[in-house]
Scaffold this active site. Structure first.
Site, PDB file in Angstrom:
ATOM      1  N   GLU A 120      11.251  32.437  20.447  1.00 47.84           N
ATOM      2  CA  GLU A 120      12.457  32.713  21.248  1.00 47.84           C
ATOM      3  C   GLU A 120      12.070  33.254  22.621  1.00 47.84           C
ATOM      4  O   GLU A 120      12.688  32.907  23.635  1.00 47.84           O
ATOM      5  CB  GLU A 120      13.360  33.701  20.514  1.00 47.84           C
ATOM      6  CG  GLU A 120      14.714  33.892  21.153  1.00 47.84           C
ATOM      7  CD  GLU A 120      15.610  32.666  21.088  1.00 47.84           C
ATOM      8  OE1 GLU A 120      16.105  32.248  22.163  1.00 47.84           O
ATOM      9  OE2 GLU A 120      15.822  32.123  20.001  1.00 47.84           O
ATOM     10  N   GLU A 125      12.911  28.224  29.798  1.00 47.79           N
ATOM     11  CA  GLU A 125      14.203  27.981  30.446  1.00 47.79           C
ATOM     12  C   GLU A 125      14.225  28.568  31.854  1.00 47.79           C
ATOM     13  O   GLU A 125      14.749  27.947  32.780  1.00 47.79           O
ATOM     14  CB  GLU A 125      15.337  28.569  29.606  1.00 47.79           C
ATOM     15  CG  GLU A 125      15.631  27.768  28.366  1.00 47.79           C
ATOM     16  CD  GLU A 125      16.789  28.317  27.563  1.00 47.79           C
ATOM     17  OE1 GLU A 125      17.301  29.419  27.885  1.00 47.79           O
ATOM     18  OE2 GLU A 125      17.202  27.649  26.598  1.00 47.79           O
TER      19      GLU A 125
END
Length: 150
Positions: free
Chosen positions: A89, A96
């Site tokens: 994560e 991102e």
């Protein structure tokens, strides 16, 4: 034309060298490296809902492991699985951010693919974590209840 491209590349290369020197100086000690790493964890916790969910589920799994008095090897597998999910994560968040920095507000198919693949890695690790929980945590929870019904 070739000289112009080479000149541009030389400027970028020189800039990269300066950036690398500056980045090396930023983390001048091991303690600073840990501070920056922790800042990444804090940022991800504050900004990513899924990371907070993974944290809550992970803490619950560790608590249940203690309450159920699972063997140390099983607890280790659970902790490693939680670390894998949360680490992916963090990588997803970093990827991102880099994609957003590179692409900006424009849409690009390759940016979508990169983001979707990173999210898919998190999804697959979370599914694997559910499998680990089903194998290690659920049986000690369910067997006492089923045993009293029989």
């Amino acid at each position: 034309m070739t000289q112009k491209v080479l000149a541009t590349y030389a400027e970028k290369a020189a800039g990269t060298t300066v950036l690398r020197q500056r980045s090396y100086r930023v983390a001048s000690s091991l303690l600073n490296s840990f501070r920056y790493a922790w800042a990444g964890v804090v940022y991800t916790f504050q900004t990513q809902r899924n990371f907070r969910i993974h944290t809550a589920v992970g803490l619950s799994a560790i608590s249940l492991s203690g309450l159920l008095k699972l063997p140390p090897v099983e607890v280790a597998v659970i902790v490693l699985t939680i670390g894998l999910v949360m680490g992916l994560e963090l990588l997803n968040t970093a990827l991102e951010a880099v994609v957003d920095l590179t692409v900006g507000k424009e849409y690009h198919d390759l940016a979508r693919i990169a983001k979707d693949c990173a999210a898919g890695a998190v999804l697959l690790s979370a599914i694997a974590a559910v499998g680990v929980a089903m194998a290690l945590i659920v049986p000690p929870l369910v067997y006492p209840i089923v045993g009293t019904l029989l």
